[in-house]
Write a protein that holds these residues in place. Structure first.
Motif, PDB file in Angstrom:
ATOM      1  N   SER A 160      69.548  27.580 -20.090  1.00  0.00           N
ATOM      2  CA  SER A 160      68.244  27.989 -20.613  1.00  0.00           C
ATOM      3  C   SER A 160      67.959  29.461 -20.366  1.00  0.00           C
ATOM      4  N   GLY A 161      68.607  30.037 -19.346  1.00  0.00           N
ATOM      5  CA  GLY A 161      68.294  31.406 -18.967  1.00  0.00           C
ATOM      6  C   GLY A 161      67.101  31.493 -18.045  1.00  0.00           C
ATOM      7  N   ALA A 162      66.553  30.350 -17.646  1.00  0.00           N
ATOM      8  CA  ALA A 162      65.352  30.317 -16.818  1.00  0.00           C
ATOM      9  C   ALA A 162      65.703  30.380 -15.343  1.00  0.00           C
ATOM     10  N   SER A 163      64.730  30.842 -14.561  1.00  0.00           N
ATOM     11  CA  SER A 163      64.793  30.763 -13.106  1.00  0.00           C
ATOM     12  C   SER A 163      63.742  29.762 -12.656  1.00  0.00           C
ATOM     13  N   THR A 164      64.118  28.898 -11.748  1.00  0.00           N
ATOM     14  CA  THR A 164      63.169  27.896 -11.264  1.00  0.00           C
ATOM     15  C   THR A 164      63.205  27.833  -9.747  1.00  0.00           C
ATOM     16  N   GLY A 165      62.157  27.259  -9.169  1.00  0.00           N
ATOM     17  CA  GLY A 165      62.087  27.160  -7.731  1.00  0.00           C
ATOM     18  C   GLY A 165      63.044  26.155  -7.134  1.00  0.00           C
ATOM     19  N   ASP A 166      63.606  25.263  -7.966  1.00  0.00           N
ATOM     20  CA  ASP A 166      64.533  24.252  -7.436  1.00  0.00           C
ATOM     21  C   ASP A 166      65.958  24.476  -7.902  1.00  0.00           C
ATOM     22  N   SER A 167      66.262  25.727  -8.296  1.00  0.00           N
ATOM     23  CA  SER A 167      67.601  26.015  -8.827  1.00  0.00           C
ATOM     24  C   SER A 167      68.708  25.750  -7.801  1.00  0.00           C
ATOM     25  N   ASN A 168      68.404  25.970  -6.533  1.00  0.00           N
ATOM     26  CA  ASN A 168      69.434  25.845  -5.496  1.00  0.00           C
ATOM     27  C   ASN A 168      69.400  24.512  -4.769  1.00  0.00           C
ATOM     28  N   VAL A 169      68.692  23.544  -5.323  1.00  0.00           N
ATOM     29  CA  VAL A 169      68.550  22.247  -4.663  1.00  0.00           C
ATOM     30  C   VAL A 169      69.577  21.267  -5.211  1.00  0.00           C
ATOM     31  N   THR A 170      70.215  20.553  -4.321  1.00  0.00           N
ATOM     32  CA  THR A 170      71.123  19.462  -4.708  1.00  0.00           C
ATOM     33  C   THR A 170      70.490  18.159  -4.253  1.00  0.00           C
ATOM     34  N   PRO A 171      69.921  17.389  -5.160  1.00  0.00           N
ATOM     35  CA  PRO A 171      69.236  16.148  -4.769  1.00  0.00           C
ATOM     36  C   PRO A 171      70.195  15.200  -4.077  1.00  0.00           C
ATOM     37  N   THR A 172      69.686  14.492  -3.081  1.00  0.00           N
ATOM     38  CA  THR A 172      70.510  13.564  -2.313  1.00  0.00           C
ATOM     39  C   THR A 172      70.183  12.109  -2.599  1.00  0.00           C
ATOM     40  N   GLN A 173      68.928  11.822  -2.931  1.00  0.00           N
ATOM     41  CA  GLN A 173      68.557  10.420  -3.099  1.00  0.00           C
ATOM     42  C   GLN A 173      68.906   9.893  -4.470  1.00  0.00           C
ATOM     43  N   THR A 174      68.775  10.738  -5.469  1.00  0.00           N
ATOM     44  CA  THR A 174      69.112  10.321  -6.831  1.00  0.00           C
ATOM     45  C   THR A 174      70.170  11.251  -7.366  1.00  0.00           C
ATOM     46  N   PRO A 175      71.418  10.816  -7.483  1.00  0.00           N
ATOM     47  CA  PRO A 175      72.494  11.700  -7.933  1.00  0.00           C
ATOM     48  C   PRO A 175      72.196  12.258  -9.312  1.00  0.00           C
ATOM     49  N   THR A 176      72.717  13.465  -9.514  1.00  0.00           N
ATOM     50  CA  THR A 176      72.527  14.102 -10.807  1.00  0.00           C
ATOM     51  C   THR A 176      73.284  13.338 -11.878  1.00  0.00           C
ATOM     52  N   PRO A 177      72.607  12.888 -12.937  1.00  0.00           N
ATOM     53  CA  PRO A 177      73.303  12.172 -13.988  1.00  0.00           C
ATOM     54  C   PRO A 177      74.282  13.067 -14.715  1.00  0.00           C
ATOM     55  N   GLY A 178      75.276  12.453 -15.237  1.00  0.00           N
ATOM     56  CA  GLY A 178      76.280  13.226 -15.956  1.00  0.00           C
ATOM     57  C   GLY A 178      75.845  13.558 -17.349  1.00  0.00           C
ATOM     58  N   ALA A 179      74.707  14.288 -17.424  1.00  0.00           N
ATOM     59  CA  ALA A 179      74.130  14.603 -18.732  1.00  0.00           C
ATOM     60  C   ALA A 179      74.851  15.771 -19.364  1.00  0.00           C
ATOM     61  N   THR A 180      75.008  15.688 -20.631  1.00  0.00           N
ATOM     62  CA  THR A 180      75.554  16.795 -21.404  1.00  0.00           C
ATOM     63  C   THR A 180      74.475  17.285 -22.326  1.00  0.00           C
ATOM     64  N   GLU A 181      74.769  18.322 -23.065  1.00  0.00           N
ATOM     65  CA  GLU A 181      73.787  18.833 -24.025  1.00  0.00           C
ATOM     66  C   GLU A 181      73.417  17.711 -24.982  1.00  0.00           C
ATOM     67  N   GLY A 182      72.141  17.538 -25.138  1.00  0.00           N
ATOM     68  CA  GLY A 182      71.679  16.472 -26.022  1.00  0.00           C
ATOM     69  C   GLY A 182      71.116  15.301 -25.287  1.00  0.00           C
ATOM     70  N   THR A 183      70.958  15.410 -23.971  1.00  0.00           N
ATOM     71  CA  THR A 183      70.328  14.309 -23.261  1.00  0.00           C
ATOM     72  C   THR A 183      68.955  14.055 -23.840  1.00  0.00           C
ATOM     73  N   GLY A 184      68.581  12.842 -23.926  1.00  0.00           N
ATOM     74  CA  GLY A 184      67.255  12.507 -24.443  1.00  0.00           C
ATOM     75  C   GLY A 184      67.357  12.116 -25.881  1.00  0.00           C
ATOM     76  N   SER A 185      66.445  12.690 -26.664  1.00  0.00           N
ATOM     77  CA  SER A 185      66.368  12.284 -28.066  1.00  0.00           C
ATOM     78  C   SER A 185      67.577  12.713 -28.862  1.00  0.00           C
ATOM     79  N   ASP A 186      68.410  13.641 -28.318  1.00  0.00           N
ATOM     80  CA  ASP A 186      69.597  14.062 -29.045  1.00  0.00           C
ATOM     81  C   ASP A 186      70.840  13.292 -28.609  1.00  0.00           C
ATOM     82  N   THR A 187      70.697  12.341 -27.677  1.00  0.00           N
ATOM     83  CA  THR A 187      71.856  11.598 -27.192  1.00  0.00           C
ATOM     84  C   THR A 187      72.498  10.832 -28.333  1.00  0.00           C
ATOM     85  N   GLY A 188      73.819  10.934 -28.424  1.00  0.00           N
ATOM     86  CA  GLY A 188      74.492  10.273 -29.518  1.00  0.00           C
ATOM     87  C   GLY A 188      74.852   8.835 -29.240  1.00  0.00           C
TER      88      GLY A 188
END
Length: 969
Positions: free
Chosen positions: A885-913
């Motif tokens: 996105s080119g954005a900076s966010t306050g949680d950019s350096n956070v690695t969540p521990t309780q809920t693993p990061t889903p293996g999302a690719t471009e198009g997650t959500g309404s663009d999911t094939g």
């Protein structure tokens, strides 16, 4: 031989009379002492605060107005009774019935001749005393140098003088009517008025008295009709507030003619007092009534029907313009900067790069959801509590402004339970301790807030500057506390406990400020024992010569008592300023008499999901200014008022009434200025006005086809969505600024059938700067983005529906709801970035059990018709905008521990094939999750914690699989 018994001695009867009189006197003395005690404690409180002049001004004004009202009613009534009695016909032949009346009345005549005036005088005095502020504002009224477009009078006349003239005419009319009534009764009882042979006969003296009183009353009505012309400028005519074509060309001329006719009829009554003929004034009175019907009702109706309705837009246009100009000036929105905004709806890679400073401050810690988490992490002891919702502030940290959520740690005496003795609740547990500050844009790896200031003893960036952490004055302080002792005495107030629960060490303190009246002498102890109905105040051995009693400790209460003319903002907030915790309270001066300005309900305008049922003393207003910024020291309760808008004529008037109570803005420190913000309630009132008055063309206003409304809160459809503070750069701004934001959707009479698309986006610069005594140049500037209808942008309601309908999101929520967890959706923020409008909503998860600990687990984002759902805001934005996105966010350096990061690719959500519902692997994982959930519940009921742990592990693995499959394959 008979004997007459001796009369019973009168001693018992005399004794009973003396006893009864004694009891009455004692009761009167007791009541008087209670009244005195209440007044005396008020004096002590105001004197200690340094605002004794406010109380004495009110006392003297009320007493003076009571005297004026009492004498203004009693003297005329007494004179009328005396004249009617003394000028009675001495040899009048009375009927037998009147003779009987006189026999009954005569023994009470002297009492009645004095008692009746006193009776009416007391009622008039009490009524007049309630109008002292109206009189004071008339006496001290300030010119505004702005004239109304109809009569060319200074608007100060309508705001300060017209209410007084209206009250004066009402009072004098009531006096004359009562005089006429008592004169008629006395005249009838003593024969000045007789009815004989179906003929009414009135003596010459009574005729003169009646005719003069009737003439005076009609003169007052003539003045009232003349004043009604000016009242049309603050009256609602159905289309606008203020006179329209019908009022200007029919109603106002008609009132002027009626006033002249009423004055002429009054002259005829005065003539009747001399010549003795009633025919002419009575005929004239009948003509006045007919004229009132014709000129006051029929003629305006005919003008409206024949001229206005067929040509409404043409004829009403200049008056609509008057209303629009006056309303915008009265609500201080005339300088709003409007910009046409063609919002982009396509999300592309790197689109947010130019808005990186804005996205860095996007708040993901919802102040309305995280209080239970802060409570669990920072409570330390059960007798502490935090505000819910928390407040929003900002601090400068290493040269960078940081948005934060804040709350002070206050006492909760209800948690003491059986230990809530009088001494514990008044002398031991006397104050809260410290302030908690957390970043608004950051989270820990397990979804908790990132604290900048926390703990007991306090630790963090504020503690490094050595601030005073004790909170004796707050929104949840005890009703009263007794503090203070001579130097060298052992402290008894509990400051905090250090160490573990089993080996805690008590750290004690003694209040050393000047926060309340002294109760070191027996008399002050007595009056406060009566005030708080607590004999312990009188008999406690712990109270000493230096003891102070702290009460009325809520910041809003203290400011309201120090400045009773202010309407206070519903959201006081704490900040650390110059080494002290201070409460910052915004105060408004209001009026309901600004000419041509639209009248709105203050309580209705500020009601939303964050403040659902506000109560306002002066509800209907058509003028408002944030004229005063007040601070309340959390340690000693000191109240300081600053003239934030020194040019406000209402504030200038009140400063004449209460001199030397408001300090000039030049005395406000730079540190305090850096925490001052644009007030929430004022912004809500302005957005309510701008929903209709954002247009500049009277024709558009008349058609009403461009009205907007504030959207409902997606989480609470029965309430409006509240505005929110963020540091963000609006289109047209050079740098991000701390501002407040809200959005608009089209209004519709169809209720829920209205289109939920964005029409407007309003922001106000809320950063006052950090220069001592000097506001930032853009502070208070309103900026409106008027969104082009060519590219519809979904409103908050549509976006929330899109979030909820997203398969990935709904599956995740459903699984959590089936277990022991609850899903809490945070504030839905709308942000004008990337050339369009970005929606951000944090998602929290908490246990359904008694212990509430909501933690941030997911973030939903939407841009155009695309939706992303990830563990962090940074990941969600990258997913939404092509992987980067080119954005900076306050949680950019956070690695969540309780809920693993889903293996999302471009198009997650309404663009999911891939549709997860048709995936065999997804269905298998879903079935495994349901079975593991059932096994876990069965194991819990059976008390088999080994099987419970195995089932819980299987459930976690199944949920992780579902999340990975939801993101793509």
């Amino acid at each position: 031989m008979t004997s007459t018994p001796a009369p019973a001695p009168a001693t018992p009867r005399r004794s009973r009379r003396v006893l009864a009189i004694s009891l009455v006197v004692i009761a009167a003395i007791v009541v008087a002492f209670f009244i005195f005690a209440n007044l005396y404690t008020d004096w002590l409180w105001y004197d200690q605060l340094g605002f004794a002049g406010v109380l004495t001004t009110q006392w003297l004004a009320r007493i003076g107005m009571f005297a004026v009202g009492f004498l203004g009613m009693a003297i005329p009534v007494w004179l009328c009774i005396q004249l009617a009695y003394r000028l009675r016909p001495v040899y009048a032949r009375l009927s037998a019935q009147l003779d009987r009346y006189q026999e009954v009345v005569e023994p009470l005549r002297r009492l009645g001749m004095w008692g009746i005036p006193i009776f009416f005088g007391f009622f008039a005095g009490f009524a007049a005393s309630t109008q002292w502020e109206t009189v004071a504002m008339w006496v001290n009224g300030t010119s505004t140098s702005v004239t109304d477009p109809q009569f060319g009078l200074d608007t100060g006349f309508y705001m300060f003088a017209m209410p007084f003239y209206s009250a004066l005419l009402g009072f004098t009319s009531a006096v004359v009517l009562i005089c006429l009534l008592v004169s008629a009764v006395v005249a009838y009882l003593y024969g000045s008025v007789r009815i004989a042979n179906r003929e009414l006969r009135i003596s010459r003296a009574a005729r003169i008295q009646f005719a003069v009183l009737a003439g005076v009353y009609l003169l007052l009505q003539a003045a009232s009709l003349w004043l009604d012309r000016y009242k049309t400028l603050v009256s609602d005519n159905g289309t606008i507030t203020g006179p329209g074509y019908t009022e200007v060309h029919a109603t106002i001329p008609g009132q002027m003619i009626l006033a002249i006719i009423a004055a002429l009829v009054a002259l005829l009554f005065f003539v009747t007092a001399v010549i003795g003929h009633w025919r002419y004034p009575l005929i004239a009175t009948a003509l006045l009534v007919v004229s009132a019907i014709v000129l006051g009702m029929a003629y305006p109706w005919a003008v409206n029907l024949v001229q206005v309705r067929p040509n409404a837009l043409t004829l009403e246009k200049p008056y609509i313009q008057n209303n629009m100009d006056a309303t915008k000036a009265a609500y201080n929105v005339e300088g709003m900067e409007s910009t046409d905004f063609a919002a982009k709806t396509d999300a592309t890679k790197g689109q947010l790069r130019s808005d990186a400073e804005t996205t860095a401050q996007i708040r993901i810690m919802d102040p309305a959801i995280i209080p239970p988490t802060v409570q669990q992490l920072e409570q330390y002891r059960s007798y502490y509590q935090f505000q819910n919702p928390m407040d929003v502030d900002r601090y400068d940290i290493d040269g960078t402004s940081q948005d934060a959520v804040v709350s002070v740690r206050e006492l909760n005496l209800n948690a003491l339970g059986a230990n809530a003795s009088w001494q514990n609740t008044t002398q031991i547990y006397t104050h809260g301790y410290g302030i908690v500050v957390a970043k608004g844009n950051a989270r820990t790896s397990d979804g908790k807030p990132v604290f900048l200031e926390r703990g007991i003893p306090a630790a963090g960036f504020l503690s490094d500057e050595d601030y005073e952490p004790r909170v004796y004055f707050g929104e949840n302080s005890p009703t009263y506390s007794i503090v203070g002792s001579p130097a060298g005495s052992p402290p008894i107030e509990l400051d905090y406990l250090s160490g573990s629960d089993t080996g805690a060490n008590e750290v004690k303190t003694t209040f050393t400020g000047d926060g309340g009246p002294n109760i070191g002498n027996w008399f002050n102890r007595l009056v406060y024992a009566l005030k708080f109905q607590s004999e312990q105040v009188l008999f406690s051995d712990s109270i000493n010569a230096d003891s102070q009693i702290l009460y009325d400790r809520d910041p809003a209460t203290r400011v309201q008592k120090a400045a009773p003319y202010l309407t206070l903002d519903s959201d006081p907030y704490p900040s650390v300023v110059d080494g002290r915790i201070v409460w910052i309270v915004d105060g408004y001066t209001t009026s309901a008499s600004y000419p041509y300005s639209h009248t709105t309900s203050f309580s209705q305008a500020i009601a939303d999901s964050s403040n659902p049922r506000p109560t306002i003393a002066m509800d209907d207003v058509n003028y408002i200014r944030n004229s005063v910024k007040a601070t309340v020291d959390a340690y000693d309760g000191k109240v300081t008022l600053y003239a934030w808008d020194a040019d406000d004529p209402v504030l200038q008037t009140w400063e004449k009434i209460y001199p030397s109570t408001v300090k000039p803005l030049s005395q406000m420190s730079g540190a305090l200025m850096s925490h001052v913000r644009y007030p929430t309630d004022l912004f809500k009132v302005q957005r309510s006005i701008l929903s209709t008055y954002h247009v500049d063309d009277p024709q558009s206003f008349f058609r009403g086809d461009n009205k907007w409304i504030t959207p409902d809160d997606p989480q609470n459809p029965d309430e409006l969505q509240p505005p929110y503070y963020l540091t963000m750069k609006m289109p047209g701004q050079d740098d991000p600024q701390y501002s407040m934001f809200t959005s608009f959707i089209p209004a519709s009479n169809a209720g829920s059938d209205s289109r939920n698309v964005l029409m407007g986006y309003l922001a106000v610069d809320s950063n006052a700067g950090d220069e001592a005594g000097e506001k930032a140049s853009d502070y208070g500037k309103l900026r409106m983005l008027e969104i082009s209808a060519d590219t519809p942008v979904p409103g908050p309601g549509q976006v929330q529906n899109s979030f909820d309908a997203e398969p990935t999101v709904s599956q995740y929520f459903n699984l959590l709801k089936q277990g022991d967890s609850q899903v809490l959706k945070g504030n839905l923020l709308t942000l004008p970035v990337g050339g369009g409008l970005l929606y951000v909503q944090p998602v929290y998860v908490q246990s359904a059990g008694a212990t509430k600990l909501p933690t941030l687990q997911k973030v939903l984002v939407a841009f155009g018709d695309k939706v992303a759902f990830e563990d962090t805001l940074a990941e969600a934005l990258d997913t939404l905008f092509g992987g980067d996105s080119g954005a900076s966010t306050g949680d950019s350096n956070v690695t969540p521990t309780q809920t693993p990061t889903p293996g999302a690719t471009e198009g997650t959500g309404s663009d999911t094939g891939v549709n997860p519902d048709t995936s065999v692997a997804f269905q298998a994982a879903l079935q495994e999750a349901k079975q593991a959930l059932a096994d876990r519940e069965a194991a819990m009921k059976a008390g088999d914690w080994t099987k419970y742990g195995e089932a819980d592990t299987r459930l976690t693995q199944a949920l992780n699989t579902l999340l990975q499959l939801s993101g793509g394959q």
